[in-house]
Each structure stands twice: as structure tokens, then as C-alpha cells.
Design an enzyme around this catalytic site. Sequence first.
Site, PDB file in Angstrom:
ATOM      1  N   LYS A   1      -2.845  -6.343 -19.064  1.00 15.66           N
ATOM      2  CA  LYS A   1      -2.466  -6.945 -17.788  1.00 15.66           C
ATOM      3  C   LYS A   1      -3.536  -7.900 -17.290  1.00 15.66           C
ATOM      4  CE  LYS A   1       0.167  -7.561 -14.272  1.00 15.66           C
ATOM      5  NZ  LYS A   1       1.243  -8.529 -14.550  1.00 15.66           N
TER       6      LYS A   1
ATOM      7  N   ARG B   1       0.850   1.837  -6.362  1.00 10.97           N
ATOM      8  CA  ARG B   1       1.081   0.891  -5.251  1.00 10.97           C
ATOM      9  C   ARG B   1      -0.193   0.177  -4.810  1.00 10.97           C
ATOM     10  NH1 ARG B   1       6.080   1.955  -2.452  1.00 10.97           N
ATOM     11  NH2 ARG B   1       5.261   0.758  -0.693  1.00 10.97           N
TER      12      ARG B   1
ATOM     13  N   ASN C   1       1.129   0.146   5.955  1.00  8.47           N
ATOM     14  CA  ASN C   1       1.503  -0.668   4.801  1.00  8.47           C
ATOM     15  C   ASN C   1       2.246  -1.874   5.355  1.00  8.47           C
ATOM     16  OD1 ASN C   1       2.578  -1.732   2.412  1.00  8.47           O
ATOM     17  ND2 ASN C   1       4.280  -0.272   2.391  1.00  8.47           N
ATOM     18  N   GLY C   2       1.736  -3.090   5.110  1.00 15.76           N
ATOM     19  CA  GLY C   2       2.406  -4.283   5.627  1.00 15.76           C
ATOM     20  C   GLY C   2       1.383  -5.292   6.095  1.00 15.76           C
TER      21      GLY C   2
ATOM     22  N   GLU D   1       8.259 -20.857 -19.587  1.00 15.23           N
ATOM     23  CA  GLU D   1       8.070 -19.500 -19.070  1.00 15.23           C
ATOM     24  C   GLU D   1       9.140 -18.546 -19.637  1.00 15.23           C
ATOM     25  OE1 GLU D   1       5.975 -17.715 -17.816  1.00 15.23           O
ATOM     26  OE2 GLU D   1       6.968 -16.110 -16.725  1.00 15.23           O
TER      27      GLU D   1
ATOM     28  N   GLU E   1       6.827 -12.248 -25.431  1.00 13.15           N
ATOM     29  CA  GLU E   1       5.864 -11.183 -25.175  1.00 13.15           C
ATOM     30  C   GLU E   1       6.480  -9.808 -25.028  1.00 13.15           C
ATOM     31  OE1 GLU E   1       4.978 -12.291 -20.495  1.00 13.15           O
ATOM     32  OE2 GLU E   1       3.483 -11.170 -21.596  1.00 13.15           O
TER      33      GLU E   1
ATOM     34  N   LYS F   1       8.237 -15.227 -21.793  1.00 11.27           N
ATOM     35  CA  LYS F   1       8.706 -13.876 -21.433  1.00 11.27           C
ATOM     36  C   LYS F   1       9.391 -13.239 -22.629  1.00 11.27           C
ATOM     37  CE  LYS F   1       6.965 -12.998 -18.570  1.00 11.27           C
ATOM     38  NZ  LYS F   1       6.174 -13.861 -17.715  1.00 11.27           N
TER      39      LYS F   1
ATOM     40  N   CYS G   1       0.878  -1.173   0.000  1.00  8.87           N
ATOM     41  CA  CYS G   1       0.000   0.000   0.000  1.00  8.87           C
ATOM     42  C   CYS G   1       0.912   1.218   0.000  1.00  8.87           C
ATOM     43  CB  CYS G   1      -0.847   0.041   1.263  1.00  8.87           C
ATOM     44  SG  CYS G   1      -1.805  -1.448   1.532  1.00  8.87           S
TER      45      CYS G   1
ATOM     46  N   HIS H   1      13.306 -35.413 -31.323  1.00  8.16           N
ATOM     47  CA  HIS H   1      12.113 -35.920 -32.008  1.00  8.16           C
ATOM     48  C   HIS H   1      11.564 -34.886 -32.991  1.00  8.16           C
ATOM     49  CE1 HIS H   1      12.072 -39.476 -29.542  1.00  8.16           C
ATOM     50  NE2 HIS H   1      12.262 -38.708 -28.479  1.00  8.16           N
TER      51      HIS H   1
ATOM     52  N   TRP I   1      -3.758  -1.595  -1.189  1.00  7.27           N
ATOM     53  CA  TRP I   1      -3.751  -2.851  -1.916  1.00  7.27           C
ATOM     54  C   TRP I   1      -4.103  -3.887  -0.854  1.00  7.27           C
ATOM     55  CZ3 TRP I   1      -3.795  -4.578  -6.716  1.00  7.27           C
ATOM     56  CH2 TRP I   1      -3.502  -5.928  -6.940  1.00  7.27           C
TER      57      TRP I   1
HETATM   58  C1  F6R Z   1       2.671 -13.348 -19.044  1.00 12.10           C
HETATM   59  C2  F6R Z   1       1.447 -12.951 -18.410  1.00 12.10           C
HETATM   60  C3  F6R Z   1       0.200 -13.667 -18.736  1.00 12.10           C
HETATM   61  C4  F6R Z   1      -0.602 -13.938 -17.456  1.00 12.10           C
HETATM   62  C5  F6R Z   1      -1.957 -14.551 -17.814  1.00 12.10           C
HETATM   63  C6  F6R Z   1      -2.752 -14.901 -16.577  1.00 12.10           C
HETATM   64  O1  F6R Z   1       3.752 -12.612 -18.594  1.00 12.10           O
HETATM   65  O2  F6R Z   1       1.438 -12.046 -17.615  1.00 12.10           O
HETATM   66  O3  F6R Z   1       0.456 -14.842 -19.428  1.00 12.10           O
HETATM   67  O4  F6R Z   1       0.136 -14.800 -16.657  1.00 12.10           O
HETATM   68  O5  F6R Z   1      -2.697 -13.639 -18.588  1.00 12.10           O
HETATM   69  O6  F6R Z   1      -3.002 -13.785 -15.806  1.00 12.10           O
HETATM   70  P1  F6R Z   1      -3.486 -13.903 -14.312  1.00 12.10           P
HETATM   71  O7  F6R Z   1      -2.375 -14.496 -13.536  1.00 12.10           O
HETATM   72  O8  F6R Z   1      -3.813 -12.506 -13.908  1.00 12.10           O
HETATM   73  O9  F6R Z   1      -4.682 -14.808 -14.324  1.00 12.10           O
END
Ligand code: F6R
Length: 610
Positions: free
Chosen positions: A605, A27, A100-101, A483, A490, A487, A2, A506, A74
Site C-alpha cells: 500500500k 478506520r 468522527n468528522g 488508470e 494490479e 487497476k 475515525c 499507429h 485518522w
Molecule cells: C494503484 C496504486 C498505486 C499508488 C502509488 C502511489 O492502485 O495504489 O499505483 O497510486 O503507489 O501511492 P501514493 O498515492 O500513496 O503516493
Amino acid sequence: MCGIIGYIGNKQALPIILEGLKRMEYRGYDSAGVALFNQEKLEVIKKQGKFINLQNELKSRSITSSSGLGHIRWATHGEPSDLNAHPHTDCQNKIAVVHNGIIENYQELKRWLASQGHQFKTKTDSEVIAHLIEERNKTVPLEEAVRGALNHVKGAYGLAVISEKEPDKIVAARLGSPVVLGIISQGEYLIASDVAAILPFTREVIFLEESEMAIITKQGYKINKLNGAVSCHQPQQIEWDLDEAEKGGYDHFMLKEIMEEPETIKASLRGRVVLEEGGVKLGGLIDVLEQLKKIERIYIVACGTAHYAGRIGSYLIENLTGIPTEVEYASEFRYREKPLDKKSVVLAISQSGETADTLAAIRLANQQDLLTLGIVNAVGSSIARETKAGVYNHIGPEIAVASTKAFVSQLVVVTLIAILLGRQRNMPKAKAQEIIKELLKLPDKIEDVLNQKEKIEEIAKVYESANDFIFIGRKLSYPVALEGALKMKEISYVHAEGYPAGELKHGPLALIDQTWPVVAVIPQDSVYDKTFSNLEEAKARQGQIIAIATANDEEIKRIADRIVYVPKTLEILYPILTVVPLQLLAYYLAKIKGRDIDQPRNLAKSVTVE
Ligand code: F6R
């Protein structure tokens, strides 16, 4: 995570506090609130939702106060609501606290305070601080009351307190959460979680150290240790601009969030492990502990990065508990035609708690009357509300679209769940203790990997013009490879594939030549030799090998062109360390290519469409 702020001086406090809160909006955005003195009476105004809601609420109010507090939330304990928003007050509404905590022992403190006649208004952990101070403040002044109260508190805090009895004073303290004092002029001060909130007013700051308190009045400030000893600090000048300050001095939120990972692990473990007992305490699962003893199958549903955390989680759960565990893309789970077995649990993993496909999978499981659980970061989000029980990550908002610290936290939490389920079955105490001990060492070990970021940046420069990457690993390292490839795709927009190392021969081996970097996740685990042989196959086709290996692995030097070492850990915990260089590699490659790292094209996001 927060944000707290406090102002004291000769100006109107409200506009200054609001400006500071606006600078800390990143935050948290569950709620915001302020506490001020309106004609010498403490007045608290707080609103659920984004900061703008509070601003709108305050438009019609005229409050003249030369000191006050503000908070941006948050949520961790208690859903986002007007009531649970900060500042929190004591029974008499004379003391206000912003925090915050996390207060780990708040249930215990709440019980004790209730037995002393205190009445609680909210479901938060933070409210207990206001009541503890009230209790002490009956006999001693505010400064002493805060000190005394904090003696009873276990957990983490960055907090600030004001009281109607001593209106010309702010008492602030920190333990585990940051607090910065801003010196505007002699007699005019700000206190905040973040320099971003202070920079519009002054560049002269003091960062409080752990276990320190600041007592601020219009006459000056003093900084003490929580035990009363005097601390000496020289103010320092901040050179960052506002934009940099929000990002903690980093160029991007993504890098800031990667650098926060040691703290992320601590936050996700805080108050949840009991080493002596080899036990795990997960408050969000208490109500379903008996049901969990009887489950016979687990389905993990998640998308993207969270799905890869789920794949690692399935290995862990099967390995530590013997419960068969399947992982599905949430978007595919709904197409199962067979009814799910009633003794199954569906576990959703989601940072945002709003991913439409994951939510749809949970709704499907709820319709079939299965036990549904969540590992979620956003408190009060749809998945958190619609699952029957669950565990929060407690890592503050993740701002960069590419998920990094949430992945690390998801792995920590799924490990805790695996220990809990294992201990309900036949996992020996010593085994649980071994894992817990090692989990507690991970923050330092991640720090060790983060310290190699310049080296990883150099590696990114070497492969700047590669058009394709392949990431490989076996067993627990295979989802890490997936993963790493995700990364890279994307944020750098470079083609990357994740593959099980054993599958190279294969098919994909046909692709490999000197233009293909092969990123191998090859810690010293039970499949090391096999992965090594697969790397020999790639090397024989002139593939460029970048190895993520265990410290002191000399053998890997024989074959790898570049190596990033991670510290030794338990086999089941390696993914928490080996993913970090891959996050950094993707970050630096994207940076070199000048990509929009925090907001890559075509992505969002929170994916709220199916
Ligand atoms: C990749 C990424 C996405 C999320 C996915 C699920 O870096 O951020 O692949 O992991 O959209 O999102 P959440 O975790 O919010 O359900």
C-alpha cells in the site's frame, strides 16, 4: 474517518472499549485514546500511533469504571500526536468528547470561545465541541448542553460525550458520520461508529439517522432528533460476521471503498466551496495565496494512480488557469538536469504521503527553494510535513492496496485548486459557479454509476477468459484509460494497456482481433467524434467494444458490444464518473479469478523504497 466507541453498563468498561477499538483499527491508526471514570474523576489516556501503543500504556494502569469512551484517530486537523489524540476535554477536564468528522466552522467557534475565557490545549477542530458543551453545561444538564452546542456546529459529526457531573450517562449524536447503538441487555449499551466494534458483544443494534441523538444510561436509552422531537426505532439483528462487518458487509475493502465514493466527494468538498461567490476556500493554502498569484509553471509529481490523477489535473489547471502544467513520474523527476524555474511550483499528489519517489521529488524541489505543495490523504505524513503548503483529501484511510476512492478525491481536490488559481487570474465568477454547482451534484451521479454494479459484474463474466485488454480514450479520458488498465493489471493480473485512442492506428491496432476487448472511455465531450472513429477502426478488426459512454448516447449502440452509461456532466468532470465503471470492472474480473483483491501479490500500500 475515525472510530468512536462508548460503553455503559454493569461490567468493566475498559476491556470492552479496547476490544471495540481493536475492531475499528482499520478506520485510523494515527492515535487512540480512552476516557473513563477513575474513582469518580474523569481520566483520559491517549497515545500517538497504532492502537497497540495505547494498549501498552494501559497495561500498568488499573481503572475501574463502568462507563467510558474510546477513539481511534485518522487525523484531519492537527498532526497525529498524543495531544491531538481524542478524547478531548473542556477547560476543567470534566467533560470528554470523541468525534468522527470535521467541524467546518471551528476557527470561528474557537475565537468566540477564547473570547469567553476558554483555553485550548490542541490544534484539532474537535476540541471546540468539548468547550461549547462546557459553556452550555454551566446552565443546563448534559443532554441539553450537547444539543445546544451542536446547534452552533457546521460540518459532520458522529460523536459521544461523557461528563463527571452526570457519570451514568453517554450522549451521542450524528450528522454526516455514522453512529450505531448496540443493545447488550437492559441497562448495558454500546455506541460506536461501526457495527464491527459492537458485534463481539451483541447483534442487536439501532443505526442512528441523520440529526439524531441517543441518550444512554444504565436505566435505558432514548433517541431524539437534534431539535428535541422523539424518534422511534426498532432494534435490528445484524447477520454479518466480524470480518464482513469491518468491510461494511462487502467482500473486500476495495469494493467498500469504491462504494464510499459519493461520501468521498462530499468529504473532499466539505466547507471548501462558496457557491454564491464562485469561490474556493482551502485552509492549507492560505499562507501561500500571494505566492500562488505569481506562479508561472506547475510541475505535478506523483506515482501510479496518483500520477494519472495528476495528468487529469494538468489538463484542468491549464484549461482553467492558463498556467503551463507538466506532470512527471516522481521517480523520473529527479533526473532533470536543468534547474527548475524559480516561479514554478511543485505539486505532489500522494494518498499515503510516504511514497519514496514522490518524497524525493519534493526534497529536490525544496533544495532548489521552490514552492512545494501537496495533495495528501494521510495527515502528518512525510510529504504533508515536507511540502510548504497543501490540501488534505479528508477521506479516511484507504485500506485496499488498489487506490480507488483516493483517485476520485484527488480529482476533486485538483479541480478545487484549479478553480482557486483560476479565480486569482481571470476566471469569471459564473464559470467557477458552474463548476462548483456540478461538483456538488457528483455524489448523486456517482451513486447512479454504482447502482449499475451488477451489470458491470456481468460484463466481467463475459470477458473472464480474455488474456489482454486495451483501454482507450482521448484528452481527459486518456489518463482514465491508463488508470483503468492499471487497476485491471494490479488486481486481476490480466495484461491490460492504456492507450490514447488516436494512437491505435499507429501500432497497437495490429494486436486487435476478436479476442481483444477494447474498453473505450467515450463520454460526450469535445473529442467524442474522433474517439468514435477510432472505435470504428477497432471494430473493423473484430475488437470487442466495451464503451463507457454518456447517458442517452444512442449512437454508441451502433458500435459497442457492451455499454455502461454515466450521467451527463461537464467535460472537465467526466473522469470522476468514467473511472468508476473501470474500477468495478477490474474488481469483478479479479473476483471471478479468485485473486487476493485487497492485497495483490508483489504490491504494497505504501511504497517507501525508491
Ligand atoms: C494503484 C496504486 C498505486 C499508488 C502509488 C502511489 O492502485 O495504489 O499505483 O497510486 O503507489 O501511492 P501514493 O498515492 O500513496 O503516493
